[in-house]
Enzyme design. Structure first.
Site, PDB file in Angstrom:
ATOM      1  N   HIS A 266       0.802  -1.225   0.000  1.00  0.00           N
ATOM      2  CA  HIS A 266       0.000   0.000   0.000  1.00  0.00           C
ATOM      3  C   HIS A 266       0.836   1.276   0.000  1.00  0.00           C
ATOM      4  O   HIS A 266       0.288   2.367  -0.084  1.00  0.00           O
ATOM      5  CB  HIS A 266      -0.949   0.027   1.198  1.00  0.00           C
TER       6      HIS A 266
HETATM    7  C1  UD1 Z   1      -2.409   5.118   5.900  1.00  0.00           C
HETATM    8  C2  UD1 Z   1      -1.168   5.681   6.601  1.00  0.00           C
HETATM    9  C3  UD1 Z   1      -0.050   4.669   6.489  1.00  0.00           C
HETATM   10  C4  UD1 Z   1      -0.477   3.327   7.009  1.00  0.00           C
HETATM   11  C5  UD1 Z   1      -1.715   2.886   6.261  1.00  0.00           C
HETATM   12  C6  UD1 Z   1      -2.217   1.569   6.753  1.00  0.00           C
HETATM   13  C7  UD1 Z   1      -0.764   8.101   6.595  1.00  0.00           C
HETATM   14  C8  UD1 Z   1       0.008   9.184   5.958  1.00  0.00           C
HETATM   15  N1  UD1 Z   1      -0.720   6.911   5.971  1.00  0.00           N
HETATM   16  O1  UD1 Z   1      -2.081   4.988   4.526  1.00  0.00           O
HETATM   17  O2  UD1 Z   1       1.052   5.125   7.260  1.00  0.00           O
HETATM   18  O3  UD1 Z   1       0.567   2.408   6.805  1.00  0.00           O
HETATM   19  O4  UD1 Z   1      -2.723   3.872   6.465  1.00  0.00           O
HETATM   20  O5  UD1 Z   1      -3.318   1.135   5.984  1.00  0.00           O
HETATM   21  O6  UD1 Z   1      -1.374   8.315   7.608  1.00  0.00           O
HETATM   22  N2  UD1 Z   1      -9.402   4.306   1.569  1.00  0.00           N
HETATM   23  C9  UD1 Z   1     -10.580   3.598   1.519  1.00  0.00           C
HETATM   24  N3  UD1 Z   1     -11.144   3.207   2.691  1.00  0.00           N
HETATM   25  C10 UD1 Z   1     -10.598   3.482   3.899  1.00  0.00           C
HETATM   26  C11 UD1 Z   1      -9.401   4.206   3.930  1.00  0.00           C
HETATM   27  C12 UD1 Z   1      -8.801   4.596   2.761  1.00  0.00           C
HETATM   28  O7  UD1 Z   1     -11.114   3.323   0.458  1.00  0.00           O
HETATM   29  O8  UD1 Z   1     -11.178   3.081   4.934  1.00  0.00           O
HETATM   30  C13 UD1 Z   1      -8.764   4.696   0.292  1.00  0.00           C
HETATM   31  C14 UD1 Z   1      -9.072   6.102  -0.123  1.00  0.00           C
HETATM   32  O9  UD1 Z   1      -9.171   6.125  -1.509  1.00  0.00           O
HETATM   33  C15 UD1 Z   1      -7.840   6.871   0.291  1.00  0.00           C
HETATM   34  C16 UD1 Z   1      -6.749   5.828   0.132  1.00  0.00           C
HETATM   35  O10 UD1 Z   1      -7.367   4.591   0.449  1.00  0.00           O
HETATM   36  O11 UD1 Z   1      -7.659   7.998  -0.469  1.00  0.00           O
HETATM   37  C17 UD1 Z   1      -5.563   6.039   1.010  1.00  0.00           C
HETATM   38  O12 UD1 Z   1      -5.961   6.152   2.385  1.00  0.00           O
HETATM   39  P1  UD1 Z   1      -5.081   7.053   3.392  1.00  0.00           P
HETATM   40  O13 UD1 Z   1      -5.639   6.943   4.769  1.00  0.00           O
HETATM   41  O14 UD1 Z   1      -4.878   8.403   2.832  1.00  0.00           O
HETATM   42  O15 UD1 Z   1      -3.661   6.396   3.346  1.00  0.00           O
HETATM   43  P2  UD1 Z   1      -3.225   4.879   3.422  1.00  0.00           P
HETATM   44  O16 UD1 Z   1      -2.587   4.542   2.140  1.00  0.00           O
HETATM   45  O17 UD1 Z   1      -4.336   4.003   3.931  1.00  0.00           O
END
Ligand code: UD1
Length: 359
Positions: free
Chosen positions: A202
């Site tokens: 991820h």
């Molecule tokens: C976040 C953390 C990362 C951690 C990871 C674990 C930061 C900067 N990043 O990254 O350190 O290792 O979580 O998973 O805090 N999305 C969904 N559903 C959700 C959450 C996210 O669909 O419940 C999708 C959305 O499109 C979003 C993307 O995933 O834009 C990324 O989510 P985000 O929380 O920004 O970062 P992660 O890559 O999950």
């Protein structure tokens, strides 16, 4: 009664808060309040962990959702400022290195509320990682720094942190693993062959870059020709694969799954032949379980998993990944040992420090 607020928001936070919450309940007569920022919100990225881990429902849910780093961090700060202004906690605990961690710590620092950082001092020394920025800033404004390994202490001292703030307690994620391994699902219930690779990806550096993600997907397809690949896919990665119009292998030996809950995932992890990952937590869990781990990163903020544990960094070199998988299949795998204080009692050490701090 004293009030202690825990802030969580993203998947890896939930495994870290659970043992700390329990240890504080046993050791201190403090009122505990759980704040969930809503950084992760899908059922299988959040709610399923509350069920598996036996965590209480959050007292406050900020519902911040996804967005740019600026939007997400700002929303968490605004929402959390409202909560702490009403609750007036005596101490706030933040976990790990996600945006929720730094946002909550910054709110507290400005309001002069003491902050404890659980999993302090880890450094990849790679400032292109958003988490490295979160780690550096959180540690500079925290009052109590709970480190999982001695490299954390060394990093903090090098950065000028007062040694009196630093407490080497061990790894709380391993507390959760030790506690819940006996409750892990029966690996047989997944209908998998004896040997398989468990893959998670991820990190933006791997999945937000078309060339890199294409090379990874091609290599996973190649590996799946000789070893079953099980791939619970993170929503970010699923989205990028769709955006880039990449095709995942359709063969039986490549199993794509929805993100998994904790009890299912640790069950698959403990029985896997090799983990292929870019996660921080999985580098640690494989070291504890003695499972070979190949990490698709150039660096790690968890160097003990390499020096002491079963982790090997393969960076962006997909041919190296392939060779390492072959070696493991031939029985040539890196032996590891469990780092000091990764013993299931880290949260109790945190509760002892908090007892002294709050009294
Ligand atoms: C976040 C953390 C990362 C951690 C990871 C674990 C930061 C900067 N990043 O990254 O350190 O290792 O979580 O998973 O805090 N999305 C969904 N559903 C959700 C959450 C996210 O669909 O419940 C999708 C959305 O499109 C979003 C993307 O995933 O834009 C990324 O989510 P985000 O929380 O920004 O970062 P992660 O890559 O999950």
């Amino acid at each position: 009664m004293m009030k202690l607020v825990h802030v969580v928001g993203a998947r890896p936070n939930f495994m870290k808060v659970t043992p700390v919450w329990r240890a504080i309940s046993k050791r201190l007569s403090t009122r505990q309040i759980l704040v969930h920022t809503g950084q992760h919100y899908d059922v299988n990225m959040s709610e399923v962990f509350f069920t598996d881990l036996g965590l209480p429902e959050p007292d406050h849910y900020l519902d911040v959702g996804s967005g740019s780093h600026a939007e997400q961090t700002a929303s968490i700060m605004t929402g959390f400022h409202g909560v702490v202004s009403r609750v007036k906690p005596d101490l706030v605990l933040v976990y790990g290195d996600v945006n929720s961690t730094v946002a909550a710590a910054l709110v507290c620092a400005k309001l002069l509320i003491p902050v404890g950082h659980v999993e302090a001092g880890l450094r990849s020394l790679d400032r292109t990682m958003p988490e490295e920025i979160n780690r550096l800033l959180t540690d500079q404004i925290s009052d109590l720094l709970f480190t999982p390994s001695s490299d954390g202490n060394e990093n903090l001292i090098r950065e000028g942190v007062n040694p009196a703030k630093i407490h080497l307690v061990g790894n709380v994620m391993i507390d959760t693993l030790v506690q819940l391994l006996p409750k892990a699902k029966d690996p047989g219930s997944f209908g998998l062959p004896e040997k398989y690779a468990l893959v998670t990806l991820h990190r933006p550096s791997n999945v937000d870059d078309l060339t890199m993600l294409r090379r990874i997907v091609e290599m996973l397809a190649q590996i799946s020709e000789r070893l079953k690949v099980v791939f619970p896919i993170h929503p970010r990665t699923r989205q990028r694969i769709a955006d880039f119009d990449l095709r995942l292998p359709g063969s039986e030996s490549f199993q794509l799954r929805e993100p998994m809950g904790y009890l299912g995932f640790i069950s698959l992890l403990q029985s896997s032949t090799v983990a292929i990952t870019d996660s921080g937590g999985i580098q640690e869990e494989t070291t504890f379980l003695g499972v070979p781990c190949l990490t698709l990163r150039e660096n790690t903020e968890r160097p003990v998993t390499v020096t002491d544990g079963t982790n090997q960094l393969v960076g962006k070199d997909m041919n190296l990944l392939c060779r390492k998988v072959d070696q493991i299949l031939e029985g040539d795998q890196k032996e590891g040992k469990i780092p000091p204080l990764w013993d299931g009692h880290s949260a109790e050490r945190i509760a002892n420090v908090l007892h002294d701090f709050l009294n």
